[in-house]
Design an enzyme around this catalytic site. Structure first.
Site, PDB file in Angstrom:
ATOM      1  N   ASP A  67       0.824  -1.215   0.000  1.00 28.19           N
ATOM      2  CA  ASP A  67       0.000   0.000   0.000  1.00 28.19           C
ATOM      3  C   ASP A  67       0.858   1.266   0.000  1.00 28.19           C
ATOM      4  O   ASP A  67       2.088   1.197   0.100  1.00 28.19           O
ATOM      5  CB  ASP A  67      -0.954  -0.016   1.210  1.00 28.19           C
ATOM      6  CG  ASP A  67      -0.262  -0.460   2.506  1.00 28.19           C
ATOM      7  OD1 ASP A  67       0.979  -0.417   2.559  1.00 28.19           O
ATOM      8  OD2 ASP A  67      -0.953  -0.835   3.454  1.00 28.19           O
ATOM      9  N   ASN A 136      -7.834  -2.671  14.230  1.00 29.72           N
ATOM     10  CA  ASN A 136      -9.223  -2.866  13.800  1.00 29.72           C
ATOM     11  C   ASN A 136      -9.359  -4.031  12.814  1.00 29.72           C
ATOM     12  O   ASN A 136     -10.386  -4.192  12.177  1.00 29.72           O
ATOM     13  CB  ASN A 136      -9.790  -1.581  13.184  1.00 29.72           C
ATOM     14  CG  ASN A 136      -9.056  -1.179  11.902  1.00 29.72           C
ATOM     15  OD1 ASN A 136      -8.137  -1.869  11.462  1.00 29.72           O
ATOM     16  ND2 ASN A 136      -9.467  -0.072  11.305  1.00 29.72           N
ATOM     17  N   HIS A 138      -7.516  -4.531  10.046  1.00 31.36           N
ATOM     18  CA  HIS A 138      -7.174  -4.308   8.638  1.00 31.36           C
ATOM     19  C   HIS A 138      -5.892  -5.020   8.236  1.00 31.36           C
ATOM     20  O   HIS A 138      -4.991  -5.213   9.051  1.00 31.36           O
ATOM     21  CB  HIS A 138      -7.129  -2.805   8.287  1.00 31.36           C
ATOM     22  CG  HIS A 138      -5.933  -2.042   8.776  1.00 31.36           C
ATOM     23  ND1 HIS A 138      -6.035  -0.854   9.463  1.00 31.36           N
ATOM     24  CD2 HIS A 138      -4.605  -2.273   8.658  1.00 31.36           C
ATOM     25  CE1 HIS A 138      -4.824  -0.398   9.735  1.00 31.36           C
ATOM     26  NE2 HIS A 138      -3.943  -1.241   9.261  1.00 31.36           N
ATOM     27  N   GLU A 143      -9.613  -1.527   5.184  1.00 34.81           N
ATOM     28  CA  GLU A 143     -10.297  -1.232   6.441  1.00 34.81           C
ATOM     29  C   GLU A 143     -11.564  -2.092   6.561  1.00 34.81           C
ATOM     30  O   GLU A 143     -12.009  -2.683   5.573  1.00 34.81           O
ATOM     31  CB  GLU A 143     -10.668   0.259   6.473  1.00 34.81           C
ATOM     32  CG  GLU A 143      -9.466   1.211   6.406  1.00 34.81           C
ATOM     33  CD  GLU A 143      -8.662   1.276   7.705  1.00 34.81           C
ATOM     34  OE1 GLU A 143      -8.693   0.317   8.501  1.00 34.81           O
ATOM     35  OE2 GLU A 143      -7.995   2.311   7.927  1.00 34.81           O
TER      36      GLU A 143
END
Ligand code: GLP
Length: 265
Positions: A67, A136, A138, A143
């Site tokens: 990313d 979270n 990811h 996400e």
């Protein structure tokens, strides 16, 4: 999925590095998937030792980063372009021309995403993809609620992710709001996945990824769909795993053909 519980954070890096070393020894032109963040740094440190001692040669290895932030200049110290160069390309002696990062400064971002997918395909796909996991759940920057069918695309960072990554920037406002990330389907196409996580803060995400339901609310749970995924965690990150004893037992009883005993491997 194979879950390995290591003694500490450095041991996590050593075990995961052994998997990568194995791939590079088998094929000097192997294609690696690179992750940023703190979690994989122990892997890169361990591989750099192998390179310094002449046991590993990364000069023909090709690589694709997971990313990149949108809108940070390439030369910004926190652009993943810079991070990958500093933490991976230079210490491992890789050829920068063979290492790709999505282009977060492109004028045509969807075009840059499509071009990235094409480059991965033309390289013959990724042999081993390194992953970390966010608190979270990811992976990459996929996400919660990311589609399991997603490909490389633009995403909006969750406020929690921006807050978590603020430690790398001078002020929280400086953290970009958007990113480009390989999609979950892109990641699942890699031939092998190796995810590492250390510390208590990751324990909940790790438990949801490994033992929770398959759900886009925890993008890491997509690893349950992969035929060759290894999750290497330290005791703290493993502390909420219900079947921790079973994973330890399994690792102690690995048949010889499945063993990888260190970066020398
Ligand atoms: C980052 C990266 C992910 C990484 C995750 C966890 O924002 N985009 O690839 O796995 O968040 O980061 P860390 O390893 O620093 O906890």
């Amino acid at each position: 999925m194979q879950v390995v519980i290591a003694d500490g954070p450095e041991e996590v890096g050593r075990i995961a590095a052994a998997k990568l070393a194995q791939a590079v020894r088998r094929r000097p032109g192997a294609v690696l998937g690179l992750a940023t963040g703190s979690s994989p740094l122990a892997i890169y440190r361990e591989l750099a030792v192998g390179r310094r001692e002449g046991r590993l040669d990364f000069s023909a290895v090709r690589a694709f980063a997971l990313d990149e932030y949108v809108g940070l200049p390439l030369e910004h110290p926190q652009s993943y372009h810079s991070v990958i160069r500093r933490e991976v390309v230079l210490p491992l002696g890789m050829d920068p021309a063979l290492v790709h990062v999505p282009d977060g400064s492109a004028e045509d971002l969807p075009g840059a995403c499509a071009a990235y997918e094409r480059l991965i395909r033309e390289a013959g796909g990724i042999d081993v993809q390194i992953l970390g996991i966010g608190r979270n759940g990811h992976i990459g920057f996929n996400e919660p609620t990311s589609s399991f069918a997603s490909r490389t695309r633009i995403k909006t960072l969750a406020p929690r992710t921006r807050a978590d990554n603020a430690r790398f920037f001078d002020s929280p406002e400086e953290v970009p709001t958007h990113c480009l990330t390989q999609g979950l389907a892109t990641i699942l196409e890699a031939r092998q996945l190796v995810l590492v996580a250390q510390g208590e803060a990751k324990a909940d995400a790790v438990a949801r990824m490994v033992e929770g339901p398959l759900t886009s609310m925890c993008p890491g749970s997509a690893l349950q769909l992969h035929p060759d995924a290894t999750v290497v965690v330290d005791e703290a990150a493993a502390s909420r795993l219900e079947l921790a004893d079973y994973y330890r037992y399994t690792f102690e009883h690995l048949p010889s053909w499945q063993r990888y005993d260190g970066a020398d491997g």
